[in-house]
Enzyme design. Structure first.
Site, PDB file in Angstrom:
ATOM      1  N   TYR A 236      43.907  43.382  33.084  1.00  0.00           N
ATOM      2  CA  TYR A 236      44.261  44.624  32.405  1.00  0.00           C
ATOM      3  C   TYR A 236      45.399  44.440  31.409  1.00  0.00           C
ATOM      4  O   TYR A 236      45.528  45.218  30.461  1.00  0.00           O
ATOM      5  CB  TYR A 236      44.651  45.700  33.420  1.00  0.00           C
ATOM      6  CG  TYR A 236      43.512  46.190  34.290  1.00  0.00           C
ATOM      7  CD1 TYR A 236      42.222  45.686  34.159  1.00  0.00           C
ATOM      8  CD2 TYR A 236      43.726  47.159  35.263  1.00  0.00           C
ATOM      9  CE1 TYR A 236      41.186  46.133  34.956  1.00  0.00           C
ATOM     10  CE2 TYR A 236      42.695  47.612  36.061  1.00  0.00           C
ATOM     11  CZ  TYR A 236      41.425  47.098  35.909  1.00  0.00           C
ATOM     12  OH  TYR A 236      40.399  47.546  36.705  1.00  0.00           O
TER      13      TYR A 236
ATOM     14  N   LYS B 134      38.420  35.278  44.019  1.00  0.00           N
ATOM     15  CA  LYS B 134      37.110  34.749  43.625  1.00  0.00           C
ATOM     16  C   LYS B 134      37.301  33.272  43.294  1.00  0.00           C
ATOM     17  O   LYS B 134      36.967  32.782  42.214  1.00  0.00           O
ATOM     18  CB  LYS B 134      36.568  35.537  42.425  1.00  0.00           C
ATOM     19  CG  LYS B 134      35.083  35.267  42.122  1.00  0.00           C
ATOM     20  CD  LYS B 134      34.147  35.677  43.244  1.00  0.00           C
ATOM     21  CE  LYS B 134      32.687  35.452  42.811  1.00  0.00           C
ATOM     22  NZ  LYS B 134      31.754  35.578  43.949  1.00  0.00           N
TER      23      LYS B 134
ATOM     24  N   ASP C 279      33.404  39.801  46.341  1.00  0.00           N
ATOM     25  CA  ASP C 279      32.092  40.391  46.573  1.00  0.00           C
ATOM     26  C   ASP C 279      31.819  40.548  48.066  1.00  0.00           C
ATOM     27  O   ASP C 279      31.279  41.569  48.519  1.00  0.00           O
ATOM     28  CB  ASP C 279      30.987  39.581  45.884  1.00  0.00           C
ATOM     29  CG  ASP C 279      31.118  38.081  46.077  1.00  0.00           C
ATOM     30  OD1 ASP C 279      32.184  37.609  46.533  1.00  0.00           O
ATOM     31  OD2 ASP C 279      30.155  37.362  45.763  1.00  0.00           O
TER      32      ASP C 279
ATOM     33  N   ASP D  60      41.639  47.457  42.037  1.00  0.00           N
ATOM     34  CA  ASP D  60      41.197  48.718  41.445  1.00  0.00           C
ATOM     35  C   ASP D  60      39.835  49.114  42.011  1.00  0.00           C
ATOM     36  O   ASP D  60      39.598  50.273  42.382  1.00  0.00           O
ATOM     37  CB  ASP D  60      41.120  48.553  39.926  1.00  0.00           C
ATOM     38  CG  ASP D  60      40.989  49.883  39.191  1.00  0.00           C
ATOM     39  OD1 ASP D  60      41.015  50.937  39.842  1.00  0.00           O
ATOM     40  OD2 ASP D  60      40.861  49.851  37.950  1.00  0.00           O
TER      41      ASP D  60
ATOM     42  N   ASP E 187      38.943  52.117  45.473  1.00  0.00           N
ATOM     43  CA  ASP E 187      38.029  53.257  45.356  1.00  0.00           C
ATOM     44  C   ASP E 187      36.937  53.166  46.419  1.00  0.00           C
ATOM     45  O   ASP E 187      36.552  54.176  47.029  1.00  0.00           O
ATOM     46  CB  ASP E 187      37.397  53.297  43.963  1.00  0.00           C
ATOM     47  CG  ASP E 187      38.263  54.050  42.962  1.00  0.00           C
ATOM     48  OD1 ASP E 187      39.481  54.141  43.211  1.00  0.00           O
ATOM     49  OD2 ASP E 187      37.738  54.528  41.948  1.00  0.00           O
TER      50      ASP E 187
END
Length: 353
Positions: free
Chosen positions: A141, A188, A220, A244, A248
């Site tokens: 970001y 990852k 994942d 992020d 959620d």
């Protein structure tokens, strides 16, 4: 008297922040500590009135304040602006970066009366009690961004320094050592060099915390495990974009993102906001769930002012209201007593009495 800067922002932010302020004033009434609330602009509202998403006076007030309580930013009205000028990048990300709010804490604890509100089976979610610790000021970001012309292309650079990784991972170990002693670092590393670097640093820091069980999980798989067996997690620490997404996902374990509080810390100052967005489709309709913002206020009392008793009083008041069967529309099922934003705030105040 400590100063709290309130930044309602856009959409439902203007409806939910007053309810949190009302609850904070109620819980502190007659106590040794009281708070002085000041107000400022951020996001689309700031663009409309001051010409940019994070006005200089708002940033100055945020730096001077003892804590910041924020609503939400963004909406379709500003989506056509260049990315750096939009409420999300020019406002929310900008204030995080300017205040070095590198650690985002999002607790997810299933309340017994909300088990049936989850979209997952009760036996999957009934014992969930986890914290997602997200690095907030580095990574994709905040890396270099741009466009190419031959051929037409776009890029975002994912970069992390050793210091950025070490300070959030260290906080994760400290948090896990005070909870159930389990830290899951999500990366990852099978694909990304930045993740391999993250894992190397995490393994090194782990040597200082032999009492904490460290595990590693690819992002994942972590997403799958949060749906399959979420109660296995205690503290999850991860980088900005992964956090992020996972926060959620984790919020829906409780049935609604409207229940998830959030604290963003830099070691000395905190910004407190709900985990959800501005929800322009329901803004101004008295439909929004204010409980995430109210619970973020409890986190403010805990982390910024050391008022643990008062923080727990708010949390117990929220549980009491939910136990009585009161719900906002996002959580409501047949037979529930449905309340609007204002009425839910009033109910929590009454429970505090």
């Amino acid at each position: 008297m400590p100063n709290v800067l309130v930044l309602p922002g856009d959409g439902i932010g203007k409806e939910i922040t007053p309810e949190a302020v009302k609850v904070l004033q109620a819980v502190l009434k007659g106590r040794a500590t009281s708070l002085n609330f000041e107000y400022g602009l951020i996001g689309g509202a700031a663009i409309d009135e001051a010409g940019k998403a994070l006005p200089d006076e708002t940033l100055a007030a945020a730096k001077a304040a003892d804590a910041i309580l924020m609503g939400s930013v963004g909406g379709p009205k500003w989506d056509t602006l260049p990315a750096p000028e939009r409420p999300e990048l020019g406002g929310l990300l900008a204030i995080r970066k300017a205040l070095s709010l590198y650690a985002n804490i999002r607790p997810v604890k299933m309340l017994p009366m909300l088990v049936e509100s989850s979209t997952l089976r009760s036996e999957v979610v009934e014992n969930v009690d986890l914290v997602v610790l997200r690095e907030l000021t580095g990574g994709l970001y905040f890396g270099e961004k741009g466009r190419g012309t031959n051929p037409k292309s776009a890029f975002d650079t994912l970069i992390y320094s050793e210091e950025e990784i070490a300070r959030i991972v260290e906080m994760g170990f400290q948090m896990a050592s005070k909870r159930r002693g389990k830290l899951c670092s999500v990366d990852k590393a099978n694909v990304l060099e930045s993740s391999r670097f993250w894992r190397e640093i995490t393994v090194e820091i782990a040597k200082k915390y032999p009492e904490v069980e460290l595990t590693h999980m690819y992002v994942d798989n972590a997403a799958m495990q949060l749906v399959r067996w979420p109660s296995q997690f205690d503290v999850i620490v991860t980088e900005n974009m992964f956090g992020d997404i996972l926060t959620d996902l984790a919020s829906m374990l409780m049935g609604s993102i409207g229940m998830i509080s959030s604290a963003s810390l830099n070691g000395s100052k905190g910004l407190y906001e709900p985990a959800h967005g501005s929800a322009p489709d329901i803004a101004g309709k008295n439909l929004a769930n204010p409980l995430a913002t109210i619970l973020s206020g409890a986190l403010m009392l805990r982390y910024s002012f050391g008022l643990e008793d008062e923080a727990q009083m708010i949390e117990r008041a929220v549980e009491s209201v939910l136990q009585e069967g009161y719900r906002t529309p996002d959580l409501a099922k047949p037979g529930d007593k449905v309340l609007g934003t204002l009425e839910m705030g009033n109910a929590v105040v009454e429970a505090l009495k």
